[in-house]
Scaffold this active site. Sequence first.
Site, PDB file in Angstrom:
ATOM      1  N   GLY A   1       0.838  -1.190   0.000  1.00 23.24           N
ATOM      2  CA  GLY A   1       0.000   0.000   0.000  1.00 23.24           C
ATOM      3  C   GLY A   1       0.870   1.236   0.000  1.00 23.24           C
ATOM      4  O   GLY A   1       2.023   1.223  -0.465  1.00 23.24           O
TER       5      GLY A   1
ATOM      6  N   ILE B   1       2.394   2.880   2.461  1.00 22.35           N
ATOM      7  CA  ILE B   1       3.628   2.823   3.251  1.00 22.35           C
ATOM      8  C   ILE B   1       4.693   2.036   2.508  1.00 22.35           C
ATOM      9  O   ILE B   1       5.851   2.460   2.400  1.00 22.35           O
ATOM     10  CB  ILE B   1       3.347   2.202   4.629  1.00 22.35           C
ATOM     11  CG1 ILE B   1       2.413   3.096   5.442  1.00 22.35           C
ATOM     12  CG2 ILE B   1       4.663   1.979   5.394  1.00 22.35           C
ATOM     13  CD1 ILE B   1       1.906   2.469   6.730  1.00 22.35           C
TER      14      ILE B   1
ATOM     15  N   ARG C   1      -1.903  -9.012  -2.178  1.00 20.87           N
ATOM     16  CA  ARG C   1      -3.047  -9.894  -2.433  1.00 20.87           C
ATOM     17  C   ARG C   1      -3.755  -9.565  -3.739  1.00 20.87           C
ATOM     18  O   ARG C   1      -4.339 -10.444  -4.358  1.00 20.87           O
ATOM     19  CB  ARG C   1      -4.026  -9.820  -1.253  1.00 20.87           C
ATOM     20  CG  ARG C   1      -3.548 -10.576  -0.025  1.00 20.87           C
ATOM     21  CD  ARG C   1      -4.448 -10.342   1.164  1.00 20.87           C
ATOM     22  NE  ARG C   1      -4.339  -8.980   1.667  1.00 20.87           N
ATOM     23  CZ  ARG C   1      -4.996  -8.512   2.716  1.00 20.87           C
ATOM     24  NH1 ARG C   1      -5.853  -9.300   3.349  1.00 20.87           N
ATOM     25  NH2 ARG C   1      -4.825  -7.280   3.119  1.00 20.87           N
ATOM     26  N   SER C   2      -3.721  -8.310  -4.154  1.00 19.43           N
ATOM     27  CA  SER C   2      -4.302  -7.921  -5.438  1.00 19.43           C
ATOM     28  C   SER C   2      -3.194  -7.384  -6.335  1.00 19.43           C
ATOM     29  O   SER C   2      -2.172  -6.905  -5.841  1.00 19.43           O
ATOM     30  CB  SER C   2      -5.387  -6.862  -5.237  1.00 19.43           C
ATOM     31  OG  SER C   2      -4.867  -5.736  -4.556  1.00 19.43           O
TER      32      SER C   2
ATOM     33  N   THR D   1       6.487  -2.980  11.090  1.00 25.49           N
ATOM     34  CA  THR D   1       5.877  -1.732  11.550  1.00 25.49           C
ATOM     35  C   THR D   1       4.372  -1.778  11.326  1.00 25.49           C
ATOM     36  O   THR D   1       3.706  -0.739  11.369  1.00 25.49           O
ATOM     37  CB  THR D   1       6.462  -0.518  10.806  1.00 25.49           C
ATOM     38  OG1 THR D   1       6.332  -0.736   9.383  1.00 25.49           O
ATOM     39  CG2 THR D   1       7.928  -0.305  11.144  1.00 25.49           C
TER      40      THR D   1
ATOM     41  N   ARG E   1       1.494  -4.782  12.353  1.00 20.62           N
ATOM     42  CA  ARG E   1       0.831  -5.241  13.567  1.00 20.62           C
ATOM     43  C   ARG E   1       1.532  -6.508  14.040  1.00 20.62           C
ATOM     44  O   ARG E   1       1.887  -7.378  13.234  1.00 20.62           O
ATOM     45  CB  ARG E   1      -0.653  -5.532  13.325  1.00 20.62           C
ATOM     46  CG  ARG E   1      -1.547  -4.300  13.255  1.00 20.62           C
ATOM     47  CD  ARG E   1      -1.605  -3.558  14.568  1.00 20.62           C
ATOM     48  NE  ARG E   1      -2.485  -2.397  14.555  1.00 20.62           N
ATOM     49  CZ  ARG E   1      -2.122  -1.172  14.236  1.00 20.62           C
ATOM     50  NH1 ARG E   1      -0.869  -0.944  13.855  1.00 20.62           N
ATOM     51  NH2 ARG E   1      -2.978  -0.168  14.300  1.00 20.62           N
TER      52      ARG E   1
ATOM     53  N   GLU F   1       1.006  -4.745  24.057  1.00 15.10           N
ATOM     54  CA  GLU F   1       1.556  -3.388  24.135  1.00 15.10           C
ATOM     55  C   GLU F   1       0.939  -2.661  25.326  1.00 15.10           C
ATOM     56  O   GLU F   1      -0.276  -2.709  25.509  1.00 15.10           O
ATOM     57  CB  GLU F   1       1.273  -2.621  22.850  1.00 15.10           C
ATOM     58  CG  GLU F   1       1.956  -3.227  21.631  1.00 15.10           C
ATOM     59  CD  GLU F   1       1.726  -2.443  20.342  1.00 15.10           C
ATOM     60  OE1 GLU F   1       1.023  -1.401  20.375  1.00 15.10           O
ATOM     61  OE2 GLU F   1       2.245  -2.864  19.300  1.00 15.10           O
TER      62      GLU F   1
ATOM     63  N   HIS G   1       5.969   1.274  19.237  1.00 13.75           N
ATOM     64  CA  HIS G   1       4.828   1.547  18.358  1.00 13.75           C
ATOM     65  C   HIS G   1       4.753   3.046  18.048  1.00 13.75           C
ATOM     66  O   HIS G   1       3.723   3.693  18.231  1.00 13.75           O
ATOM     67  CB  HIS G   1       3.510   1.069  18.993  1.00 13.75           C
ATOM     68  CG  HIS G   1       2.416   0.868  17.971  1.00 13.75           C
ATOM     69  ND1 HIS G   1       1.386  -0.017  18.139  1.00 13.75           N
ATOM     70  CD2 HIS G   1       2.203   1.442  16.765  1.00 13.75           C
ATOM     71  CE1 HIS G   1       0.576   0.014  17.099  1.00 13.75           C
ATOM     72  NE2 HIS G   1       1.064   0.899  16.238  1.00 13.75           N
TER      73      HIS G   1
ATOM     74  N   ALA H   1       6.232   4.406  14.977  1.00 15.08           N
ATOM     75  CA  ALA H   1       6.651   4.664  13.604  1.00 15.08           C
ATOM     76  C   ALA H   1       5.917   5.846  12.998  1.00 15.08           C
ATOM     77  O   ALA H   1       6.470   6.606  12.200  1.00 15.08           O
ATOM     78  CB  ALA H   1       6.435   3.416  12.746  1.00 15.08           C
TER      79      ALA H   1
END
Length: 302
Positions: free
Chosen positions: A151, A153, A173-174, A227, A229, A258, A277, A279
């Site tokens: 995506g 990022i 995936r696509s 970065t 999950r 977390e 967490h 970033a």
Amino acid sequence: MRGVFVDANESLAVIFERLHKPGDPEVRINRDPDIKPEDYPKLLDGAEIAIVDHTALPTEIAKQCKGLKHVVFLGTGARSYMNPEELAELGITVYLIKGYGDTAVAECAVALMWEAARGLAKMDRGIRAGNWLRDDGMQLTGKTLGLIGFGGIAAEVARIALGSGMRVIAWNRSPKKFPKVEFVEYEELLTESDVISIHLLLNDETRGMVSRACFEAMKSGAILVNTARGAIVDEEAMIDALKSGQLRHAGLDVFNTEPLPADHPLTKLPNVTLSAHSAFRTPEASENLIRAAWEHCRRIAK
């Protein structure tokens, strides 16, 4: 229509106040970021909109929030904090914010990658303790970076990595296209990459996707950066791979639990770099985030 920013830290609260415009819906800011889920009903006090940064909203708690119809979640990973489908059944719509921190997160991922390759944090800790550590690092120019998910990022990570002379491959995936990035099958990415960086949303399909079998398929001595999950990765398998040397190093900004407990096994490993967490945490990203949150509130009010 009323709203409550339920868990604002001071920096986000200041931006939220500054971006308020005449005619905006009434939004009260709770400047205590350390609330508990059971605090929601009292904090909201019948408000229709909840702006949520990081506090879990269990469905059973949402049922107690009379009047709540809209949750503006500050980010894309709402599923780590609530169940949007169950909330929808209660008549509560969850809104996400995408793209606000693509560059910030990408720069952090690249920083973790370079740190993992050169061991700077380990040397820093050693020197502070009076030890002159000089380990051989990994030169990343010419190495292959594999991006799991592609995506906004990941596109920024690719831009930076290509500029530093790395070969970049990706799985998504696509179907996707991006200049100078080769899209490959998932299995090929695992076996070809010297560095693997994860850029997926967490859902039922991606939970545990980087499994023990995936670690076994990776190049010996590969670097893993996450970065996205923590739950996308089989944590126990990752720890085993770090201990055995199958993974050279892991750069982690996200975790299953977390904040990460001080006695967690990951804190005991020398070949892990840990980030809290954070970033996405830059002034530029925060500005984008809060601006988008206000836009959601304005559309809801209309």
